[in-house]
Write a protein that holds these residues in place. Structure first.
Motif, PDB file in Angstrom:
ATOM      1  N   GLN A  56      14.808  24.318  18.359  1.00  0.00           N
ATOM      2  CA  GLN A  56      15.896  24.675  19.257  1.00  0.00           C
ATOM      3  C   GLN A  56      16.326  23.383  19.923  1.00  0.00           C
ATOM      4  OE1 GLN A  56      14.870  27.622  22.158  1.00  0.00           O
ATOM      5  NE2 GLN A  56      16.993  28.134  22.534  1.00  0.00           N
ATOM      6  N   GLY A  57      17.575  23.009  19.774  1.00  0.00           N
ATOM      7  CA  GLY A  57      18.050  21.749  20.325  1.00  0.00           C
ATOM      8  C   GLY A  57      17.342  20.546  19.726  1.00  0.00           C
ATOM      9  N   GLY A  58      16.900  20.672  18.460  1.00  0.00           N
ATOM     10  CA  GLY A  58      16.231  19.571  17.787  1.00  0.00           C
ATOM     11  C   GLY A  58      14.741  19.469  18.063  1.00  0.00           C
ATOM     12  N   GLU A  59      14.221  20.296  18.965  1.00  0.00           N
ATOM     13  CA  GLU A  59      12.797  20.270  19.319  1.00  0.00           C
ATOM     14  C   GLU A  59      12.082  21.487  18.737  1.00  0.00           C
ATOM     15  OE1 GLU A  59      11.196  17.839  21.113  1.00  0.00           O
ATOM     16  OE2 GLU A  59      13.096  16.752  20.981  1.00  0.00           O
ATOM     17  N   GLN A  60      10.850  21.279  18.280  1.00  0.00           N
ATOM     18  CA  GLN A  60      10.063  22.398  17.770  1.00  0.00           C
ATOM     19  C   GLN A  60       9.765  23.352  18.913  1.00  0.00           C
ATOM     20  OE1 GLN A  60       6.437  21.369  15.749  1.00  0.00           O
ATOM     21  NE2 GLN A  60       5.940  23.479  15.304  1.00  0.00           N
ATOM     22  N   ARG A  61       9.854  24.632  18.626  1.00  0.00           N
ATOM     23  CA  ARG A  61       9.539  25.626  19.653  1.00  0.00           C
ATOM     24  C   ARG A  61       8.368  26.482  19.191  1.00  0.00           C
ATOM     25  NH1 ARG A  61      11.823  30.619  18.212  1.00  0.00           N
ATOM     26  NH2 ARG A  61      13.296  30.419  16.497  1.00  0.00           N
ATOM     27  N   VAL A  62       7.632  26.971  20.145  1.00  0.00           N
ATOM     28  CA  VAL A  62       6.549  27.907  19.903  1.00  0.00           C
ATOM     29  C   VAL A  62       6.733  29.049  20.888  1.00  0.00           C
ATOM     30  CG1 VAL A  62       4.906  26.241  18.958  1.00  0.00           C
ATOM     31  CG2 VAL A  62       4.972  26.612  21.424  1.00  0.00           C
ATOM     32  N   PRO A  63       6.278  30.244  20.577  1.00  0.00           N
ATOM     33  CA  PRO A  63       5.458  30.566  19.416  1.00  0.00           C
ATOM     34  C   PRO A  63       6.288  30.658  18.129  1.00  0.00           C
ATOM     35  CG  PRO A  63       5.865  32.550  20.671  1.00  0.00           C
ATOM     36  CD  PRO A  63       6.483  31.406  21.447  1.00  0.00           C
ATOM     37  N   TYR A  64       5.552  30.577  17.024  1.00  0.00           N
ATOM     38  CA  TYR A  64       6.168  30.757  15.714  1.00  0.00           C
ATOM     39  C   TYR A  64       6.625  32.211  15.583  1.00  0.00           C
ATOM     40  CZ  TYR A  64       4.559  26.313  13.770  1.00  0.00           C
ATOM     41  OH  TYR A  64       4.383  24.995  13.506  1.00  0.00           O
ATOM     42  N   PRO A  65       7.656  32.464  14.783  1.00  0.00           N
ATOM     43  CA  PRO A  65       8.103  33.849  14.590  1.00  0.00           C
ATOM     44  C   PRO A  65       7.101  34.644  13.754  1.00  0.00           C
ATOM     45  CG  PRO A  65       9.317  32.370  13.130  1.00  0.00           C
ATOM     46  CD  PRO A  65       8.464  31.505  14.022  1.00  0.00           C
ATOM     47  N   HIS A  66       7.046  35.950  13.987  1.00  0.00           N
ATOM     48  CA  HIS A  66       6.203  36.797  13.138  1.00  0.00           C
ATOM     49  C   HIS A  66       6.705  36.683  11.712  1.00  0.00           C
ATOM     50  CE1 HIS A  66       5.029  38.545  17.041  1.00  0.00           C
ATOM     51  NE2 HIS A  66       3.862  38.548  16.438  1.00  0.00           N
ATOM     52  N   GLY A  67       5.772  36.643  10.782  1.00  0.00           N
ATOM     53  CA  GLY A  67       6.100  36.445   9.376  1.00  0.00           C
ATOM     54  C   GLY A  67       5.922  35.003   8.942  1.00  0.00           C
ATOM     55  N   ALA A  68       5.746  34.098   9.899  1.00  0.00           N
ATOM     56  CA  ALA A  68       5.554  32.682   9.566  1.00  0.00           C
ATOM     57  C   ALA A  68       4.232  32.500   8.827  1.00  0.00           C
ATOM     58  CB  ALA A  68       5.551  31.830  10.825  1.00  0.00           C
ATOM     59  N   VAL A  69       4.222  31.543   7.917  1.00  0.00           N
ATOM     60  CA  VAL A  69       3.005  31.158   7.209  1.00  0.00           C
ATOM     61  C   VAL A  69       2.881  29.653   7.311  1.00  0.00           C
ATOM     62  CG1 VAL A  69       1.789  31.109   4.989  1.00  0.00           C
ATOM     63  CG2 VAL A  69       3.211  33.078   5.590  1.00  0.00           C
ATOM     64  N   VAL A  70       1.718  29.186   7.750  1.00  0.00           N
ATOM     65  CA  VAL A  70       1.414  27.758   7.813  1.00  0.00           C
ATOM     66  C   VAL A  70       0.289  27.522   6.823  1.00  0.00           C
ATOM     67  CG1 VAL A  70       0.611  25.858   9.270  1.00  0.00           C
ATOM     68  CG2 VAL A  70       2.114  27.624  10.236  1.00  0.00           C
ATOM     69  N   LEU A  71       0.458  26.552   5.949  1.00  0.00           N
ATOM     70  CA  LEU A  71      -0.519  26.281   4.896  1.00  0.00           C
ATOM     71  C   LEU A  71      -0.890  24.801   4.915  1.00  0.00           C
ATOM     72  CD1 LEU A  71      -0.546  27.536   1.287  1.00  0.00           C
ATOM     73  CD2 LEU A  71      -0.710  25.086   1.706  1.00  0.00           C
ATOM     74  N   LYS A  72      -2.185  24.531   4.921  1.00  0.00           N
ATOM     75  CA  LYS A  72      -2.679  23.152   4.838  1.00  0.00           C
ATOM     76  C   LYS A  72      -3.374  22.987   3.497  1.00  0.00           C
ATOM     77  CE  LYS A  72      -4.455  21.038   8.377  1.00  0.00           C
ATOM     78  NZ  LYS A  72      -5.374  20.719   9.484  1.00  0.00           N
ATOM     79  N   ALA A  73      -2.918  21.998   2.727  1.00  0.00           N
ATOM     80  CA  ALA A  73      -3.553  21.656   1.450  1.00  0.00           C
ATOM     81  C   ALA A  73      -4.357  20.389   1.668  1.00  0.00           C
ATOM     82  CB  ALA A  73      -2.493  21.437   0.376  1.00  0.00           C
ATOM     83  N   GLY A  74      -5.622  20.436   1.345  1.00  0.00           N
ATOM     84  CA  GLY A  74      -6.504  19.289   1.524  1.00  0.00           C
ATOM     85  C   GLY A  74      -7.056  18.809   0.198  1.00  0.00           C
ATOM     86  N   SER A  75      -7.132  17.487   0.060  1.00  0.00           N
ATOM     87  CA  SER A  75      -7.627  16.916  -1.192  1.00  0.00           C
ATOM     88  C   SER A  75      -9.133  16.687  -1.135  1.00  0.00           C
ATOM     89  CB  SER A  75      -6.924  15.583  -1.471  1.00  0.00           C
ATOM     90  OG  SER A  75      -7.351  14.605  -0.540  1.00  0.00           O
ATOM     91  N   ARG A  76      -9.709  16.601  -2.316  1.00  0.00           N
ATOM     92  CA  ARG A  76     -11.111  16.213  -2.480  1.00  0.00           C
ATOM     93  C   ARG A  76     -11.214  15.656  -3.885  1.00  0.00           C
ATOM     94  NH1 ARG A  76     -14.346  20.804  -0.990  1.00  0.00           N
ATOM     95  NH2 ARG A  76     -13.736  21.631  -2.989  1.00  0.00           N
ATOM     96  N   GLY A  77     -11.720  14.441  -3.999  1.00  0.00           N
ATOM     97  CA  GLY A  77     -11.748  13.813  -5.312  1.00  0.00           C
ATOM     98  C   GLY A  77     -10.326  13.612  -5.783  1.00  0.00           C
TER      99      GLY A  77
END
Length: 141
Positions: A56-77
């Motif tokens: 909003q106005g170029g700034e991240q806002r919280v809370p995230y909307p319902h239905g949001a998915v955040v995914l972190k992919a981490g490497s190994r080897g």
């Protein structure tokens, strides 16, 4: 992603995340390894809402909307997706923890079967440190 799954429940949740590499990436550059940090070595964090939906106005806002998915992919080897951690915001699922449900999978090598490594309560204990940013550590860059 072509993957063998360890259970039908894990398979269903993971399949919904297929193509996450095309989602909005929160971090501008890959997050480097940090001794003692969870989710693998080098990490990238993606989310399903668009930039317009979380700013909003170029700034991240919280809370995230319902239905949001955040995914972190981490490497190994040599596997860039050895660990996949997912937060999914579902209205009413867990108000005490921001209505997020959590699940994390890992695999021993690219192409091998993912297994559930952790879920919900194990994840809350760490993510409580990010309660002020709706339980998400990585901000949009």
């Amino acid at each position: 992603l072509s993957t063998v799954y360890s259970s039908s429940a894990a398979s269903d949740v993971y399949k919904r995340q297929a193509g996450y590499q095309l989602w909005l990436r929160l971090n501008a550059e890959p997050i480097p390894p940090n001794v003692g940090a969870p989710h693998g070595d080098v990490k990238n964090v993606y989310e399903s809402p668009t930039r317009a939906e979380i700013t909003q106005g170029g700034e991240q806002r919280v809370p995230y909307p319902h239905g949001a998915v955040v995914l972190k992919a981490g490497s190994r080897g040599g596997d860039d997706a050895a660990i996949i951690a997912v937060m999914r915001k579902v209205a009413g699922v867990d108000p005490a923890h921001g209505d997020w449900e959590y699940i994390e999978w890992s695999r021993s090598s690219a192409g091998s079967e993912y297994t559930v490594l952790a879920r919900d309560e194990v994840c809350w204990t760490c993510h409580a440190g990010a309660e002020q940013t709706d339980w998400v550590f990585t901000a949009l860059e």
